[in-house]
Design a protein around this motif. Structure first.
Motif, PDB file in Angstrom:
ATOM      1  N   LEU A  29      26.811   2.893  19.261  1.00  0.00           N
ATOM      2  CA  LEU A  29      26.634   3.178  17.833  1.00  0.00           C
ATOM      3  C   LEU A  29      25.270   2.711  17.339  1.00  0.00           C
ATOM      4  N   VAL A  30      24.895   1.496  17.716  1.00  0.00           N
ATOM      5  CA  VAL A  30      23.595   0.964  17.285  1.00  0.00           C
ATOM      6  C   VAL A  30      22.466   1.799  17.884  1.00  0.00           C
ATOM      7  N   THR A  31      22.613   2.211  19.137  1.00  0.00           N
ATOM      8  CA  THR A  31      21.588   3.050  19.770  1.00  0.00           C
ATOM      9  C   THR A  31      21.425   4.354  19.006  1.00  0.00           C
ATOM     10  N   ARG A  32      22.532   4.984  18.639  1.00  0.00           N
ATOM     11  CA  ARG A  32      22.463   6.233  17.861  1.00  0.00           C
ATOM     12  C   ARG A  32      21.829   6.001  16.491  1.00  0.00           C
ATOM     13  N   LEU A  33      22.217   4.907  15.866  1.00  0.00           N
ATOM     14  CA  LEU A  33      21.694   4.585  14.547  1.00  0.00           C
ATOM     15  C   LEU A  33      20.188   4.330  14.606  1.00  0.00           C
ATOM     16  N   VAL A  34      19.751   3.577  15.586  1.00  0.00           N
ATOM     17  CA  VAL A  34      18.321   3.291  15.751  1.00  0.00           C
ATOM     18  C   VAL A  34      17.558   4.585  16.027  1.00  0.00           C
ATOM     19  N   SER A  35      18.101   5.431  16.887  1.00  0.00           N
ATOM     20  CA  SER A  35      17.470   6.713  17.184  1.00  0.00           C
ATOM     21  C   SER A  35      17.293   7.533  15.908  1.00  0.00           C
ATOM     22  N   GLU A  54       6.448   5.467  18.573  1.00  0.00           N
ATOM     23  CA  GLU A  54       7.908   5.526  18.577  1.00  0.00           C
ATOM     24  C   GLU A  54       8.516   4.133  18.783  1.00  0.00           C
ATOM     25  N   TRP A  55       7.917   3.331  19.687  1.00  0.00           N
ATOM     26  CA  TRP A  55       8.410   1.960  19.899  1.00  0.00           C
ATOM     27  C   TRP A  55       8.285   1.142  18.618  1.00  0.00           C
ATOM     28  N   ALA A  56       7.203   1.348  17.889  1.00  0.00           N
ATOM     29  CA  ALA A  56       7.015   0.617  16.627  1.00  0.00           C
ATOM     30  C   ALA A  56       8.105   1.000  15.626  1.00  0.00           C
ATOM     31  N   ALA A  61      13.416  -0.207  13.040  1.00  0.00           N
ATOM     32  CA  ALA A  61      14.809   0.204  12.798  1.00  0.00           C
ATOM     33  C   ALA A  61      15.807  -0.826  13.317  1.00  0.00           C
ATOM     34  N   VAL A  62      15.467  -1.529  14.386  1.00  0.00           N
ATOM     35  CA  VAL A  62      16.370  -2.525  14.984  1.00  0.00           C
ATOM     36  C   VAL A  62      16.472  -3.779  14.115  1.00  0.00           C
ATOM     37  N   PRO A  64      16.926  -4.750  10.901  1.00  0.00           N
ATOM     38  CA  PRO A  64      18.058  -5.009  10.004  1.00  0.00           C
ATOM     39  C   PRO A  64      19.423  -5.006  10.696  1.00  0.00           C
ATOM     40  N   LEU A  65      19.466  -4.643  11.976  1.00  0.00           N
ATOM     41  CA  LEU A  65      20.743  -4.548  12.685  1.00  0.00           C
ATOM     42  C   LEU A  65      21.005  -5.764  13.575  1.00  0.00           C
ATOM     43  N   GLY A  66      20.239  -6.833  13.383  1.00  0.00           N
ATOM     44  CA  GLY A  66      20.384  -8.041  14.192  1.00  0.00           C
ATOM     45  C   GLY A  66      21.645  -8.824  13.883  1.00  0.00           C
ATOM     46  N   ALA A  67      21.689 -10.044  14.368  1.00  0.00           N
ATOM     47  CA  ALA A  67      22.879 -10.901  14.252  1.00  0.00           C
ATOM     48  C   ALA A  67      23.293 -11.145  12.801  1.00  0.00           C
ATOM     49  N   ASP A  68      22.353 -11.161  11.883  1.00  0.00           N
ATOM     50  CA  ASP A  68      22.667 -11.428  10.472  1.00  0.00           C
ATOM     51  C   ASP A  68      22.893 -10.150   9.665  1.00  0.00           C
ATOM     52  N   SER A  69      23.110  -9.052  10.338  1.00  0.00           N
ATOM     53  CA  SER A  69      23.255  -7.770   9.668  1.00  0.00           C
ATOM     54  C   SER A  69      24.483  -7.731   8.764  1.00  0.00           C
ATOM     55  N   THR A  70      24.357  -6.985   7.689  1.00  0.00           N
ATOM     56  CA  THR A  70      25.496  -6.766   6.792  1.00  0.00           C
ATOM     57  C   THR A  70      26.342  -5.571   7.254  1.00  0.00           C
ATOM     58  N   LEU A  71      25.903  -4.922   8.319  1.00  0.00           N
ATOM     59  CA  LEU A  71      26.688  -3.845   8.923  1.00  0.00           C
ATOM     60  C   LEU A  71      27.563  -4.463  10.008  1.00  0.00           C
ATOM     61  N   LEU A  72      28.850  -4.537   9.733  1.00  0.00           N
ATOM     62  CA  LEU A  72      29.808  -5.150  10.649  1.00  0.00           C
ATOM     63  C   LEU A  72      30.480  -4.043  11.451  1.00  0.00           C
ATOM     64  N   ILE A  73      30.290  -4.061  12.759  1.00  0.00           N
ATOM     65  CA  ILE A  73      30.890  -3.039  13.620  1.00  0.00           C
ATOM     66  C   ILE A  73      31.967  -3.686  14.467  1.00  0.00           C
ATOM     67  N   ASP A  74      33.177  -3.203  14.307  1.00  0.00           N
ATOM     68  CA  ASP A  74      34.317  -3.690  15.084  1.00  0.00           C
ATOM     69  C   ASP A  74      34.695  -2.596  16.070  1.00  0.00           C
ATOM     70  N   ASP A  75      34.416  -2.832  17.346  1.00  0.00           N
ATOM     71  CA  ASP A  75      34.688  -1.815  18.357  1.00  0.00           C
ATOM     72  C   ASP A  75      35.775  -2.239  19.339  1.00  0.00           C
ATOM     73  N   ARG A  76      36.575  -3.225  18.952  1.00  0.00           N
ATOM     74  CA  ARG A  76      37.620  -3.683  19.867  1.00  0.00           C
ATOM     75  C   ARG A  76      38.654  -2.596  20.109  1.00  0.00           C
ATOM     76  N   SER A  77      39.147  -2.576  21.328  1.00  0.00           N
ATOM     77  CA  SER A  77      40.209  -1.611  21.623  1.00  0.00           C
ATOM     78  C   SER A  77      41.469  -2.076  20.906  1.00  0.00           C
ATOM     79  N   GLY A  78      42.249  -1.145  20.493  1.00  0.00           N
ATOM     80  CA  GLY A  78      43.482  -1.498  19.794  1.00  0.00           C
ATOM     81  C   GLY A  78      43.280  -1.909  18.354  1.00  0.00           C
TER      82      GLY A  78
END
Length: 195
Positions: A29-35, A54-56, A61-62, A64-78
């Motif tokens: 998800l993060v890879t798609r979002l960054v792309s 492109e690297w810049a 883009a990366v 704001p998606l670090g450890a302190d991000s306000t975007l919480l992604i829960d990808d646990r199975s179940g």
């Protein structure tokens, strides 16, 4: 669409957004979002074959998606309602309430009440999500996969109880819809207000 909603609320508006993913990993998800945010080809990002410019953009883009991000992604199975409720309570208790919950997608969620009929389980999940929205006063946006056949679509759609829905967005995919629903672009959306 759901990931873009969560990203907008979290990164653009600075609020907490909870994205429950039952189809893709957090990394994917993060890879798609960054792309998307860096406007680079997903395949080039995965292959790490990018220009300096492109690297810049990727680095920007990366950030704001670090450890302190306000975007919480829960990808646990179940992933189930109890997981979402626990995260919403924890954030509310910490004084950082979640402003939107997005779930991708409904039919993959675990139901606490097992039934022999999956349609009944989906109905129970849709009701539980509506109650969650009301309990925490937060919009809950849920993707739902509809079966390919028109008759099966009606069954799937109505498993999500009418009283549990406020607005239904139908994303159209050109070439995959019946002729009467075909539009010109891949981003076409039909809005159904069910009030």
């Amino acid at each position: 669409v759901l990931l873009n909603i969560a990203h907008h609320v979290a990164i653009k508006q600075g609020h907490y957004a909870l994205f429950g993913s039952l189809e893709m990993s957090r990394k994917d998800l993060v890879t798609r979002l960054v792309s998307h945010q860096a406007q680079v080809q997903l395949s080039s990002l995965r292959d790490k074959s990018l220009s300096e410019d492109e690297w810049a953009r990727v680095t920007k883009a990366v950030g704001p998606l670090g450890a302190d991000s306000t975007l919480l992604i829960d990808d646990r199975s179940g992933l189930g309602i109890s997981h979402l409720r626990a995260e919403l309570r924890a954030r509310a208790h910490a004084g950082t309430p979640v402003r939107v919950v997005c779930v991708d997608y409904l039919q993959l969620m675990n139901s606490s009440k097992k039934s022999e009929n999956r349609q009944v389980e989906v109905s129970q999940l849709s009701r539980a999500l509506k109650l969650l929205a009301m309990e925490f006063n937060v919009p809950v946006v849920v993707a739902s996969q509809l079966n390919r056949g028109l008759e099966s679509r009606a069954v799937d759609c109505f498993a999500i109880e009418v009283e549990d829905r406020e607005v239904v967005l139908q994303v159209l995919h050109p070439g995959k819809e019946p002729a009467e629903l075909r539009h010109r672009g891949p981003e076409d959306v039909i809005v159904h207000d069910v009030d």
